[in-house]
Each structure stands twice: as structure tokens, then as C-alpha cells.
Scaffold this motif. Sequence first.
Motif, PDB file in Angstrom:
ATOM      1  N   ALA A  26      22.457  -8.068  -4.562  1.00 10.46           N
ATOM      2  CA  ALA A  26      21.044  -7.694  -4.597  1.00 10.46           C
ATOM      3  C   ALA A  26      20.542  -7.455  -6.018  1.00 10.46           C
ATOM      4  O   ALA A  26      19.365  -7.251  -6.223  1.00 10.46           O
ATOM      5  CB  ALA A  26      20.793  -6.447  -3.760  1.00 10.46           C
ATOM      6  N   MET A  27      21.406  -7.497  -6.994  1.00 10.40           N
ATOM      7  CA  MET A  27      20.983  -7.251  -8.366  1.00 10.40           C
ATOM      8  C   MET A  27      20.890  -8.526  -9.194  1.00 10.40           C
ATOM      9  O   MET A  27      20.427  -8.501 -10.321  1.00 10.40           O
ATOM     10  CB  MET A  27      21.949  -6.276  -9.045  1.00 10.40           C
ATOM     11  N   ALA A  28      21.304  -9.649  -8.671  1.00  6.99           N
ATOM     12  CA  ALA A  28      21.313 -10.895  -9.432  1.00  6.99           C
ATOM     13  C   ALA A  28      19.904 -11.442  -9.615  1.00  6.99           C
ATOM     14  O   ALA A  28      19.113 -11.492  -8.689  1.00  6.99           O
ATOM     15  CB  ALA A  28      22.180 -11.920  -8.721  1.00  6.99           C
ATOM     16  N   GLY A  29      19.565 -11.857 -10.820  1.00  9.12           N
ATOM     17  CA  GLY A  29      18.326 -12.566 -11.090  1.00  9.12           C
ATOM     18  C   GLY A  29      17.062 -11.724 -11.056  1.00  9.12           C
ATOM     19  O   GLY A  29      15.989 -12.254 -10.824  1.00  9.12           O
ATOM     20  N   LEU A  30      17.147 -10.423 -11.314  1.00  5.56           N
ATOM     21  CA  LEU A  30      15.953  -9.587 -11.292  1.00  5.56           C
ATOM     22  C   LEU A  30      15.272  -9.625 -12.651  1.00  5.56           C
ATOM     23  O   LEU A  30      15.906  -9.480 -13.676  1.00  5.56           O
ATOM     24  CB  LEU A  30      16.324  -8.152 -10.918  1.00  5.56           C
ATOM     25  N   ASP A  31      13.949  -9.820 -12.657  1.00  6.62           N
ATOM     26  CA  ASP A  31      13.271  -9.939 -13.939  1.00  6.62           C
ATOM     27  C   ASP A  31      12.188  -8.896 -14.188  1.00  6.62           C
ATOM     28  O   ASP A  31      11.653  -8.826 -15.272  1.00  6.62           O
ATOM     29  CB  ASP A  31      12.689 -11.343 -14.113  1.00  6.62           C
ATOM     30  N   GLU A  32      11.860  -8.051 -13.215  1.00  8.70           N
ATOM     31  CA  GLU A  32      10.871  -6.992 -13.424  1.00  8.70           C
ATOM     32  C   GLU A  32      11.537  -5.650 -13.195  1.00  8.70           C
ATOM     33  O   GLU A  32      12.221  -5.451 -12.202  1.00  8.70           O
ATOM     34  CB  GLU A  32       9.708  -7.125 -12.442  1.00  8.70           C
ATOM     35  N   PHE A  33      11.323  -4.723 -14.125  1.00  7.61           N
ATOM     36  CA  PHE A  33      11.864  -3.379 -13.969  1.00  7.61           C
ATOM     37  C   PHE A  33      10.708  -2.389 -13.955  1.00  7.61           C
ATOM     38  O   PHE A  33       9.837  -2.434 -14.817  1.00  7.61           O
ATOM     39  CB  PHE A  33      12.821  -3.026 -15.111  1.00  7.61           C
ATOM     40  N   ASN A  34      10.703  -1.506 -12.970  1.00  6.84           N
ATOM     41  CA  ASN A  34       9.684  -0.470 -12.857  1.00  6.84           C
ATOM     42  C   ASN A  34      10.359   0.872 -12.661  1.00  6.84           C
ATOM     43  O   ASN A  34      11.280   0.994 -11.853  1.00  6.84           O
ATOM     44  CB  ASN A  34       8.769  -0.750 -11.657  1.00  6.84           C
ATOM     45  N   GLN A  35       9.894   1.872 -13.410  1.00  2.11           N
ATOM     46  CA  GLN A  35      10.406   3.231 -13.276  1.00  2.11           C
ATOM     47  C   GLN A  35       9.516   3.985 -12.292  1.00  2.11           C
ATOM     48  O   GLN A  35       8.302   4.039 -12.478  1.00  2.11           O
ATOM     49  CB  GLN A  35      10.399   3.940 -14.634  1.00  2.11           C
ATOM     50  N   ALA A  36      10.108   4.538 -11.253  1.00  2.00           N
ATOM     51  CA  ALA A  36       9.341   5.260 -10.232  1.00  2.00           C
ATOM     52  C   ALA A  36       8.773   6.561 -10.794  1.00  2.00           C
ATOM     53  O   ALA A  36       9.379   7.193 -11.663  1.00  2.00           O
ATOM     54  CB  ALA A  36      10.230   5.562  -9.027  1.00  2.00           C
ATOM     55  N   VAL A  37       7.625   6.946 -10.267  1.00  2.00           N
ATOM     56  CA  VAL A  37       7.027   8.243 -10.572  1.00  2.00           C
ATOM     57  C   VAL A  37       7.206   9.135  -9.346  1.00  2.00           C
ATOM     58  O   VAL A  37       7.332   8.645  -8.220  1.00  2.00           O
ATOM     59  CB  VAL A  37       5.528   8.118 -10.940  1.00  2.00           C
ATOM     60  N   ALA A  38       7.221  10.443  -9.557  1.00  2.00           N
ATOM     61  CA  ALA A  38       7.429  11.386  -8.454  1.00  2.00           C
ATOM     62  C   ALA A  38       6.412  11.157  -7.343  1.00  2.00           C
ATOM     63  O   ALA A  38       5.235  10.889  -7.608  1.00  2.00           O
ATOM     64  CB  ALA A  38       7.333  12.820  -8.968  1.00  2.00           C
ATOM     65  N   SER A  39       6.869  11.251  -6.115  1.00  2.00           N
ATOM     66  CA  SER A  39       6.029  10.968  -4.957  1.00  2.00           C
ATOM     67  C   SER A  39       6.533  11.762  -3.757  1.00  2.00           C
ATOM     68  O   SER A  39       7.660  12.257  -3.748  1.00  2.00           O
ATOM     69  CB  SER A  39       6.088   9.469  -4.646  1.00  2.00           C
ATOM     70  N   SER A  40       5.710  11.820  -2.738  1.00  2.00           N
ATOM     71  CA  SER A  40       6.173  12.334  -1.449  1.00  2.00           C
ATOM     72  C   SER A  40       6.751  11.159  -0.668  1.00  2.00           C
ATOM     73  O   SER A  40       6.674  10.006  -1.110  1.00  2.00           O
ATOM     74  CB  SER A  40       5.011  12.985  -0.690  1.00  2.00           C
ATOM     75  N   ALA A  41       7.295  11.436   0.497  1.00  2.00           N
ATOM     76  CA  ALA A  41       7.833  10.376   1.347  1.00  2.00           C
ATOM     77  C   ALA A  41       6.701   9.460   1.811  1.00  2.00           C
ATOM     78  O   ALA A  41       5.539   9.872   1.848  1.00  2.00           O
ATOM     79  CB  ALA A  41       8.528  10.996   2.558  1.00  2.00           C
ATOM     80  N   PRO A  42       7.021   8.220   2.161  1.00  2.00           N
ATOM     81  CA  PRO A  42       5.966   7.311   2.617  1.00  2.00           C
ATOM     82  C   PRO A  42       5.331   7.783   3.926  1.00  2.00           C
ATOM     83  O   PRO A  42       5.979   8.436   4.738  1.00  2.00           O
ATOM     84  CB  PRO A  42       6.701   5.976   2.820  1.00  2.00           C
ATOM     85  N   THR A  43       4.061   7.450   4.089  1.00  2.00           N
ATOM     86  CA  THR A  43       3.338   7.747   5.321  1.00  2.00           C
ATOM     87  C   THR A  43       2.694   6.469   5.819  1.00  2.00           C
ATOM     88  O   THR A  43       2.597   5.491   5.088  1.00  2.00           O
ATOM     89  CB  THR A  43       2.237   8.810   5.090  1.00  2.00           C
ATOM     90  N   GLY A  44       2.235   6.471   7.046  1.00  2.00           N
ATOM     91  CA  GLY A  44       1.588   5.285   7.598  1.00  2.00           C
ATOM     92  C   GLY A  44       2.618   4.262   8.031  1.00  2.00           C
ATOM     93  O   GLY A  44       3.705   4.595   8.474  1.00  2.00           O
ATOM     94  N   THR A  45       2.288   2.986   7.867  1.00  2.00           N
ATOM     95  CA  THR A  45       3.170   1.895   8.279  1.00  2.00           C
ATOM     96  C   THR A  45       4.023   1.456   7.093  1.00  2.00           C
ATOM     97  O   THR A  45       3.489   1.131   6.031  1.00  2.00           O
ATOM     98  CB  THR A  45       2.337   0.698   8.780  1.00  2.00           C
ATOM     99  N   TYR A  46       5.336   1.435   7.299  1.00  2.00           N
ATOM    100  CA  TYR A  46       6.248   1.023   6.240  1.00  2.00           C
ATOM    101  C   TYR A  46       7.553   0.544   6.855  1.00  2.00           C
ATOM    102  O   TYR A  46       7.845   0.810   8.007  1.00  2.00           O
ATOM    103  CB  TYR A  46       6.495   2.153   5.241  1.00  2.00           C
ATOM    104  N   LYS A  47       8.358  -0.144   6.055  1.00  2.00           N
ATOM    105  CA  LYS A  47       9.654  -0.686   6.484  1.00  2.00           C
ATOM    106  C   LYS A  47      10.708  -0.174   5.517  1.00  2.00           C
ATOM    107  O   LYS A  47      10.532  -0.245   4.308  1.00  2.00           O
ATOM    108  CB  LYS A  47       9.597  -2.213   6.477  1.00  2.00           C
ATOM    109  N   CYS A  48      11.815   0.353   6.048  1.00  2.00           N
ATOM    110  CA  CYS A  48      12.869   0.917   5.202  1.00  2.00           C
ATOM    111  C   CYS A  48      14.198   0.193   5.386  1.00  2.00           C
ATOM    112  O   CYS A  48      14.447  -0.427   6.411  1.00  2.00           O
ATOM    113  CB  CYS A  48      13.081   2.390   5.534  1.00  2.00           C
ATOM    114  N   THR A  49      15.041   0.341   4.390  1.00  2.00           N
ATOM    115  CA  THR A  49      16.415  -0.147   4.465  1.00  2.00           C
ATOM    116  C   THR A  49      17.220   0.823   5.312  1.00  2.00           C
ATOM    117  O   THR A  49      16.788   1.938   5.605  1.00  2.00           O
ATOM    118  CB  THR A  49      17.064  -0.201   3.074  1.00  2.00           C
TER     119      THR A  49
END
Length: 148
Positions: A26-49
Motif C-alpha cells: 500500500a505504500m508503493a508509488g505514492l506521490d502526494e503527502f499530506n500531514q493531518a490536522v487535529a480533528s474529531s471522529a468522522p460523522t455522516g456517511t463514510y467508509k473505513c478500513t
Amino acid sequence: MRRQLAAVVAGLVAVAGGVVALPGPAMAGLDEFNQAVASSAPTGTYKCTVAIAGATACFKPYGDIWYVKDTAADSASAQVAWYMSIGSASEHYTRAGTCRNSLGNGTWGACNLEYAETEWLDFAAVVWDVDGGGYVRESPMVYGVKAG
């Protein structure tokens, strides 16, 4: 395909007697890196691993927001590795990247990205130890999530 390639390379390294640290599929060929900012848990409609030791990752299509939770008190970070394709076939990725949560155990982090509504995403939660050698483990890949 990615797992097969990683297995072949690992096999060749083993036969040659060398020792190489390879990132997970899952790490091969990644070209964009984003640093997460503090957040609460997701709400509404979402899909998780599937939750793994150290990381959980979710995607919220409405708003194109990645949520990543660090679930272990260790030196590693939780992140999501994502791959985008146009159409539902996963063989031809057109964009790929990560969203890393370095905020510590028990925290949710979020990355707000932009995708076209015609795009599909595959993704996995990954535990990545920045100071300890990189790739640790990953969740099974979630395939075919439609961007919002």
C-alpha cells in the motif's frame, strides 16, 4: 498485482542473500503527502478500513476528507495510503498519496483533499514508524469508493 510484485521482489532478494527493507504494497508509488490536522471522529456517511493495531482510516466522500486515528502508544504514526482511478477499475491509478496523523495515540487527524466526482478511490490504513525504519503494517485494502 502489487502484492505479487512485492512477493517476487522479496523472493529475489531472499535468493540473492541480501537484506532489503521494502515498504508494504500500500505504500508503493505514492506521490502526494499530506500531514493531518487535529480533528474529531468522522460523522455522516463514510467508509473505513478494518482497524489494525496502531491505525484506523476513513474516507468521507462528501467533502473529500480523510480521517486517520492513531490507536497505539508507540513511536509510529497512523496514516492512510490512497490510490485514485478514473472509472471503477483499480488497475490504472492516476493519482496516489498519504495522509499522516503524527498527533499521537488516541487522536483523530484529518486531511481535506479535492477529487472529481468521476474518480474512485482504493485505500488502506498504514502504521509508519518515521524514526524506526518506515513501514510496519497495513490493513486490507478497501476498493472502489466513489469520490464525492
